[in-house]
Design an enzyme around this catalytic site. Sequence first.
Site, mmCIF file in Angstrom:
data_model
loop_
_atom_site.group_PDB
_atom_site.id
_atom_site.type_symbol
_atom_site.label_atom_id
_atom_site.label_comp_id
_atom_site.label_asym_id
_atom_site.label_seq_id
_atom_site.Cartn_x
_atom_site.Cartn_y
_atom_site.Cartn_z
ATOM 1 N N SER A 148 3.389 -31.528 0.029
ATOM 2 C CA SER A 148 2.548 -31.818 -1.133
ATOM 3 C C SER A 148 3.327 -32.675 -2.113
ATOM 4 O O SER A 148 4.555 -32.530 -2.236
ATOM 5 C CB SER A 148 2.122 -30.519 -1.823
ATOM 6 O OG SER A 148 1.473 -30.789 -3.052
ATOM 7 N N TYR A 151 4.110 -22.612 -5.673
ATOM 8 C CA TYR A 151 3.584 -23.424 -4.574
ATOM 9 C C TYR A 151 4.390 -24.715 -4.441
ATOM 10 O O TYR A 151 4.767 -25.121 -3.337
ATOM 11 C CB TYR A 151 2.106 -23.726 -4.832
ATOM 12 C CG TYR A 151 1.456 -24.657 -3.841
ATOM 13 C CD1 TYR A 151 0.959 -24.183 -2.636
ATOM 14 C CD2 TYR A 151 1.316 -26.013 -4.125
ATOM 15 C CE1 TYR A 151 0.351 -25.038 -1.724
ATOM 16 C CE2 TYR A 151 0.698 -26.875 -3.235
ATOM 17 C CZ TYR A 151 0.228 -26.380 -2.041
ATOM 18 O OH TYR A 151 -0.381 -27.234 -1.147
#
Length: 242
Positions: free
Chosen positions: A137, A151
Site C-alpha cells: 500500500s 495498517y
Amino acid sequence: MAPVTVITGGSRGIGAATARRLAHQGHDIAFCYRRDHHSARQVLADIHATGRRGIALAVDTTDPDQVTGLFDAAADLGDLTGLVNNAGVTSPIGPITDLRVDDLRTVVEVNLVGYVLCAQQAARRMNTGGAVVNVSSAAATLGGPGEYIHYAAVKAATDTLTIGLAKELAPRGIRVNAVAPGIIRTDIHAVSGMPDRPERAADRIPLGRAGDATEVAGAIAFLLGPDASYTTGAVLRVAGGL
C-alpha cells in the site's frame, strides 16, 4: 503448459480483478476467499468463461494448515508459477488512541503472517522458477496518520518482506515484487467505516481521482509476466501520484 497462479483474497476488489485479468492472459487460477461465496462463484464462472481452469476455496490465510490445503489444491492444476499475496483487512479509521488491540492483532495476522505463510508455501513449491507479487500500500510510506497507522506499519513490513524474499529466492529463479496501491475503489473502505473515502480523498490525489481495481490488476499482471523478467525486489506504486 499454462501458468498456474494462486491468488489470496480473490473474490472481490483487487484480487477478483487480478483473477479475471490473468485468466484472460492464459493463467489457470486457484484463489481463496473468506466468506463471500456468491462473489467467489461469480469470479470462478468468469475464469471458466475464458476457457481456463479455476479453483475457489474458503481459506483463512492465517491458518498454516488451510494455507497448505490451498496450495495442495492448486497443485492439481499443475506446477505453481505465480502467487499474488492479496488477502488483507483493515479496521475502523481513527487515531492511534482509539485502536483496539483485537483489531491490531487481526491486521497483523492477516496482512503479515498470512503473507509470510503463503510466500513460504510458494517458495517450497516453485521448483522451476516463478514470480510472487505482494499487494502492499502507498500507506507504507505515507504512514496513515489519524486513520490506520497500524495498517501502514504492516504494509511497510510487506515491502521489507518483498525485498528480503527477492534476494533470497533470486538464485532459484523466483522473482518477488510488490504493488503499492493508493486509494482504490473497493469494498475495503466500508469495513473501515468510510465507504465514500475514495470520493472524499479525490481532491488530495494528484491525478484527481481514486483508482480502479483493474488498474492495479494490470500492474500485477505485468510483474508476473515475461516483460518483468529482470525485475525483482521492486515496489511498484499505483497511487495516482500520492
